[in-house]
Enzyme design. Structure first.
Site, PDB file in Angstrom:
ATOM      1  N   VAL A  73       0.875  -1.167   0.000  1.00 22.09           N
ATOM      2  CA  VAL A  73       0.000   0.000   0.000  1.00 22.09           C
ATOM      3  C   VAL A  73       0.914   1.219   0.000  1.00 22.09           C
ATOM      4  CG1 VAL A  73      -1.809   1.257   1.231  1.00 22.09           C
ATOM      5  CG2 VAL A  73      -1.778  -1.255   1.282  1.00 22.09           C
ATOM      6  N   GLU A 132       4.680  -7.931   2.770  1.00 20.33           N
ATOM      7  CA  GLU A 132       5.068  -8.825   3.857  1.00 20.33           C
ATOM      8  C   GLU A 132       4.670  -8.244   5.209  1.00 20.33           C
ATOM      9  OE1 GLU A 132       8.419  -8.983   0.710  1.00 20.33           O
ATOM     10  OE2 GLU A 132       6.961  -7.542   1.458  1.00 20.33           O
TER      11      GLU A 132
END
EC number: 3.5.4.5
Length: 130
Positions: free
Chosen positions: A40, A52
């Protein structure tokens, strides 16, 4: 659902209007559940969130605490390694022998252990006082 399928599906939901580089990650927790995350971005680089890190946050929010396996996928010519910050985050929640598989959208993959991903990891053991 496989980790690769979960990572592939969540990658499509990444918010990457600046780099246009979508990444998806899927974690299998020791507790047996799959948690996903996607990158994002934010116009104020580097304030975005890596896939992750998002998957780890989802795992913790879901009540799980340990990573059994992780898969990461990106559209690149070769499997993309996790950034340094994510390597440290993964090491916080995974044993050194946990498998991290890095995938490309065209079928290439590379398998590493957490120890190979982050040799010489800084851990809580370094902060023990004698």
């Amino acid at each position: 659902m496989s980790l690769l399928t979960a990572a592939t599906e969540v990658r499509l939901r990444a918010y990457s209007p600046y780099s246009r580089f979508k990444v998806g990650a899927a974690i299998l927790s020791v507790e047996g559940r799959v948690h996903v995350g996607c990158n994002v971005e934010n116009v104020a680089y580097p304030e975005g969130t890596c896939a992750e890190a998002g998957a780890i946050a989802a795992m913790i929010a879901g009540g799980d605490t340990r990573i059994a396996e992780i898969a990461v996928i990106a559209d690149s010519p070769a499997p993309v390694p996790c950034c340094g910050g994510c390597r440290q985050k993964i090491a916080e929640f995974a044993d050194q022998g946990v498998r991290v598989t890095l995938h490309t959208t065209d079928g290439k993959s590379k398998v590493l252990t957490v120890a190979e991903l982050l040799p010489g990891v800084f851990s809580a053991a370094h902060m023990d006082k004698i």
